[in-house]
Design a protein around this motif. Structure first.
Motif, PDB file in Angstrom:
ATOM      1  N   GLY A  69      42.382  45.387  33.574  1.00 55.86           N
ATOM      2  CA  GLY A  69      42.794  46.660  32.993  1.00 55.86           C
ATOM      3  C   GLY A  69      44.264  46.990  33.116  1.00 55.86           C
ATOM      4  N   LEU A  70      45.058  46.159  33.793  1.00 53.89           N
ATOM      5  CA  LEU A  70      46.459  46.512  34.045  1.00 53.89           C
ATOM      6  C   LEU A  70      47.271  46.605  32.750  1.00 53.89           C
ATOM      7  N   GLY A  92      39.334  51.867  23.813  1.00 53.73           N
ATOM      8  CA  GLY A  92      37.925  51.501  23.749  1.00 53.73           C
ATOM      9  C   GLY A  92      37.652  50.185  24.450  1.00 53.73           C
ATOM     10  N   PHE A  93      38.570  49.229  24.301  1.00 54.65           N
ATOM     11  CA  PHE A  93      38.428  47.939  24.973  1.00 54.65           C
ATOM     12  C   PHE A  93      38.544  48.089  26.485  1.00 54.65           C
ATOM     13  N   LEU A  94      39.389  49.027  26.933  1.00 55.97           N
ATOM     14  CA  LEU A  94      39.608  49.232  28.368  1.00 55.97           C
ATOM     15  C   LEU A  94      38.318  49.594  29.097  1.00 55.97           C
ATOM     16  N   TRP A  95      37.388  50.251  28.396  1.00 53.60           N
ATOM     17  CA  TRP A  95      36.106  50.617  29.014  1.00 53.60           C
ATOM     18  C   TRP A  95      35.414  49.374  29.590  1.00 53.60           C
ATOM     19  N   TRP A  96      35.536  48.250  28.896  1.00 57.93           N
ATOM     20  CA  TRP A  96      34.888  47.001  29.312  1.00 57.93           C
ATOM     21  C   TRP A  96      35.826  46.087  30.079  1.00 57.93           C
ATOM     22  N   ASN A  97      37.130  46.351  29.976  1.00 57.01           N
ATOM     23  CA  ASN A  97      38.128  45.516  30.636  1.00 57.01           C
ATOM     24  C   ASN A  97      38.510  46.041  32.016  1.00 57.01           C
ATOM     25  N   ALA A  98      38.118  47.293  32.329  1.00 56.47           N
ATOM     26  CA  ALA A  98      38.425  47.871  33.630  1.00 56.47           C
ATOM     27  C   ALA A  98      37.659  47.136  34.720  1.00 56.47           C
ATOM     28  N   SER A  99      38.190  47.155  35.921  1.00 60.79           N
ATOM     29  CA  SER A  99      37.599  46.419  37.038  1.00 60.79           C
ATOM     30  C   SER A  99      36.187  46.908  37.376  1.00 60.79           C
ATOM     31  N   LEU A 151      54.868  40.093  39.506  1.00 63.01           N
ATOM     32  CA  LEU A 151      54.944  40.994  40.639  1.00 63.01           C
ATOM     33  C   LEU A 151      53.586  41.451  41.150  1.00 63.01           C
ATOM     34  N   GLN A 152      52.611  41.666  40.250  1.00 66.90           N
ATOM     35  CA  GLN A 152      51.310  42.163  40.687  1.00 66.90           C
ATOM     36  C   GLN A 152      50.630  41.201  41.654  1.00 66.90           C
ATOM     37  N   HIS A 153      50.868  39.898  41.483  1.00 64.70           N
ATOM     38  CA  HIS A 153      50.247  38.920  42.375  1.00 64.70           C
ATOM     39  C   HIS A 153      50.931  38.897  43.748  1.00 64.70           C
ATOM     40  N   HIS A 154      52.196  39.290  43.791  1.00 62.98           N
ATOM     41  CA  HIS A 154      52.891  39.426  45.079  1.00 62.98           C
ATOM     42  C   HIS A 154      52.180  40.456  45.953  1.00 62.98           C
ATOM     43  N   PHE A 155      51.827  41.589  45.352  1.00 62.14           N
ATOM     44  CA  PHE A 155      51.142  42.629  46.118  1.00 62.14           C
ATOM     45  C   PHE A 155      49.716  42.226  46.466  1.00 62.14           C
ATOM     46  N   GLU A 156      49.082  41.409  45.625  1.00 57.37           N
ATOM     47  CA  GLU A 156      47.763  40.886  45.976  1.00 57.37           C
ATOM     48  C   GLU A 156      47.834  40.050  47.246  1.00 57.37           C
ATOM     49  N   LEU A 157      48.856  39.193  47.327  1.00 52.63           N
ATOM     50  CA  LEU A 157      49.006  38.338  48.498  1.00 52.63           C
ATOM     51  C   LEU A 157      49.446  39.123  49.725  1.00 52.63           C
ATOM     52  N   ALA A 197      44.447  45.844  47.472  1.00 57.38           N
ATOM     53  CA  ALA A 197      43.260  45.677  46.636  1.00 57.38           C
ATOM     54  C   ALA A 197      43.674  45.686  45.160  1.00 57.38           C
ATOM     55  N   GLU A 198      42.947  44.942  44.340  1.00 62.79           N
ATOM     56  CA  GLU A 198      43.288  44.842  42.923  1.00 62.79           C
ATOM     57  C   GLU A 198      43.297  46.209  42.243  1.00 62.79           C
ATOM     58  N   VAL A 199      42.291  47.018  42.502  1.00 60.48           N
ATOM     59  CA  VAL A 199      42.220  48.341  41.875  1.00 60.48           C
ATOM     60  C   VAL A 199      43.401  49.206  42.298  1.00 60.48           C
ATOM     61  N   THR A 200      43.813  49.086  43.553  1.00 61.64           N
ATOM     62  CA  THR A 200      44.965  49.854  44.051  1.00 61.64           C
ATOM     63  C   THR A 200      46.230  49.473  43.289  1.00 61.64           C
ATOM     64  N   ILE A 201      46.431  48.179  43.094  1.00 56.27           N
ATOM     65  CA  ILE A 201      47.618  47.722  42.360  1.00 56.27           C
ATOM     66  C   ILE A 201      47.603  48.245  40.935  1.00 56.27           C
ATOM     67  N   VAL A 202      46.449  48.128  40.294  1.00 54.61           N
ATOM     68  CA  VAL A 202      46.337  48.560  38.895  1.00 54.61           C
ATOM     69  C   VAL A 202      46.638  50.042  38.760  1.00 54.61           C
ATOM     70  N   ILE A 203      46.045  50.864  39.596  1.00 59.85           N
ATOM     71  CA  ILE A 203      46.252  52.318  39.495  1.00 59.85           C
ATOM     72  C   ILE A 203      47.703  52.680  39.774  1.00 59.85           C
ATOM     73  N   ARG A 204      48.293  52.074  40.801  1.00 59.85           N
ATOM     74  CA  ARG A 204      49.696  52.384  41.129  1.00 59.85           C
ATOM     75  C   ARG A 204      50.633  51.914  40.031  1.00 59.85           C
ATOM     76  N   PHE A 205      50.343  50.775  39.442  1.00 59.73           N
ATOM     77  CA  PHE A 205      51.173  50.302  38.337  1.00 59.73           C
ATOM     78  C   PHE A 205      50.961  51.167  37.094  1.00 59.73           C
ATOM     79  N   TRP A 206      49.750  51.671  36.895  1.00 60.94           N
ATOM     80  CA  TRP A 206      49.528  52.626  35.804  1.00 60.94           C
ATOM     81  C   TRP A 206      50.384  53.874  36.004  1.00 60.94           C
ATOM     82  N   ILE A 207      50.480  54.327  37.250  1.00 59.63           N
ATOM     83  CA  ILE A 207      51.316  55.502  37.551  1.00 59.63           C
ATOM     84  C   ILE A 207      52.772  55.221  37.168  1.00 59.63           C
TER      85      ILE A 207
END
Length: 371
Positions: free
Chosen positions: A203-204, A258-265, A330-336, A340-350
């Motif tokens: 969903g990112l 509409g696609f995001l509904w199914w693409n979200a974590s 960059l998103q994978h840097h924070f994963e390592l 959490a994946e959802v945390t990264i996605v929400i913060r990057f959405w912000i």
């Protein structure tokens, strides 16, 4: 305005209800995503998730654009409801061509991965060559298609929130056309690859793209209301087909939402390069035709930030042998780092939302400052 909202609504409904049908089709065919072995180990569980979902976004966008026009035309002809509808325009067709054309290049890349059972699809040269062909056709059409008062959808002037005095045609129209084609290719390649690099977490890229396309819906409506053809004045916008460009932007936003509904974590489907290249191309096309080329770097600030992380990582490793980030993008840097994946996605959405807010603020602020 009704046309804009109707286009977004139609494309949203088609994507929302069409995506699960496409997921079933892909599962039956065994079209699943392959995952890089050198990526975060948490991604290995995503192996086999259906991909190429960007095809739904493209089809829903095209359907939303066309059906919204046809529905309003039929209502107007029926006499039951008095509505004002915009006509099909070349500016919108060119942007939709760019979105669809780059989506097709992405589809070839995704299909190559699946058919050859590997995580890499087309080579970088093949992908760039395909993008260049589509971009050149778009650029020539956008600059050479005459319209009302001989205005073309694009301009050789470099634009920020409107055209600036920096004109690529400083040495004549031929040189200007060549330089514009090069400039358009840079914008299109940068935007499409920026969205492509941002894709990778559930969903990112999808959520961030919804925000930027939503911003272009607002920009198109504002430019139409303050257009030099309707409200001539020193602060008007000399943009051709602004309202129809807003229809295109809202169509893409609705389809992506509409696609995001199914693409979200946890994602039931990935959009793949089919979606990421198409969305990036759509953004670049809207930036060029709304004369907001440099503003796109601010509105899509998240994509720029993630692209820069890859450039910095590669440059640092080649020059010093050391990596700045644990992994790029960059998103994978924070994963390592353990996020959490959802945390990264929400913060990057912000971050994406803040970039869009700043971009719209600059767009509106420039208009107010010139009153």
């Amino acid at each position: 305005m009704v046309n804009v909202l109707l286009a977004g609504g139609v494309s949203l409904v088609i994507a929302l209800f069409g995506t699960p049908l496409f997921i079933k089709f892909l599962v039956r065919r065994g079209y699943g995503q392959f995952i890089r072995d050198d990526g975060p180990t948490s991604h290995h569980t995503k192996r086999g998730t259906p991909t190429m979902g960007g095809a739904v976004i493209i089809l829903a966008t095209l359907a939303g654009y066309v059906l919204s026009h046809l529905l309003l035309i039929l209502l107007d002809m029926s006499g039951l409801v008095e509505v004002t509808h915009s006509r099909f325009t070349m500016s919108a067709v060119l942007v939709l061509f760019l979105l669809t054309g780059l989506g097709f290049i992405g589809f070839l890349d995704d299909y190559t991965k699946i058919s050859k059972q590997r995580s890499l699809g087309l080579t970088s040269l093949e992908k760039l060559a395909g993008q260049a062909v589509v971009a050149i056709i778009f650029a020539v059409g956008a600059l050479q298609t005459p319209g009302d008062n001989t205005r073309s959808p694009a301009s050789t002037a470099i634009s920020f929130v409107r055209d600036t005095p920096v004109d690529l045609a400083f040495a004549g129209p031929v040189i200007g056309t060549i330089l514009f084609i090069i400039w358009a290719n840079i914008l299109i390649a940068g935007a499409s690859n920026g969205v492509n690099l941002t894709d990778g977490l559930d969903g990112l890229a999808t959520g961030a793209s919804v925000m930027v396309f939503g911003a272009y819906s607002v920009i198109g409506i504002w430019q139409y209301n303050q257009n030099c053809q309707l409200a001539p004045g020193p602060n008007c916008y000399d943009v051709r087909d602004a309202l129809d460009l807003a229809v295109v932007a809202c169509s893409v936003a609705g389809a992506t939402f509409g696609f995001l509904w199914w693409n979200a974590s946890p994602a039931k489907i990935f959009m793949g390069d089919t979606g990421s290249l198409a969305l990036g191309g759509g953004l670049a096309g809207l930036a060029i035709t709304t004369h907001t080329e440099l503003l796109l770097a601010i509105l899509g600030g998240l994509f720029v930030m993630i692209t820069l992380s890859v450039i910095i990582q590669v440059a640092s490793f080649k020059m010093t042998g050391k990596r700045v980030f644990r992994m790029a993008p960059l998103q994978h840097h924070f994963e390592l780092l353990g996020w959490a994946e959802v945390t990264i996605v929400i913060r990057f959405w912000i971050i994406a939302g803040l970039c869009v807010a700043v971009g719209l603020g600059l767009f509106y602020g420039e208009w107010v400052a010139n009153l």
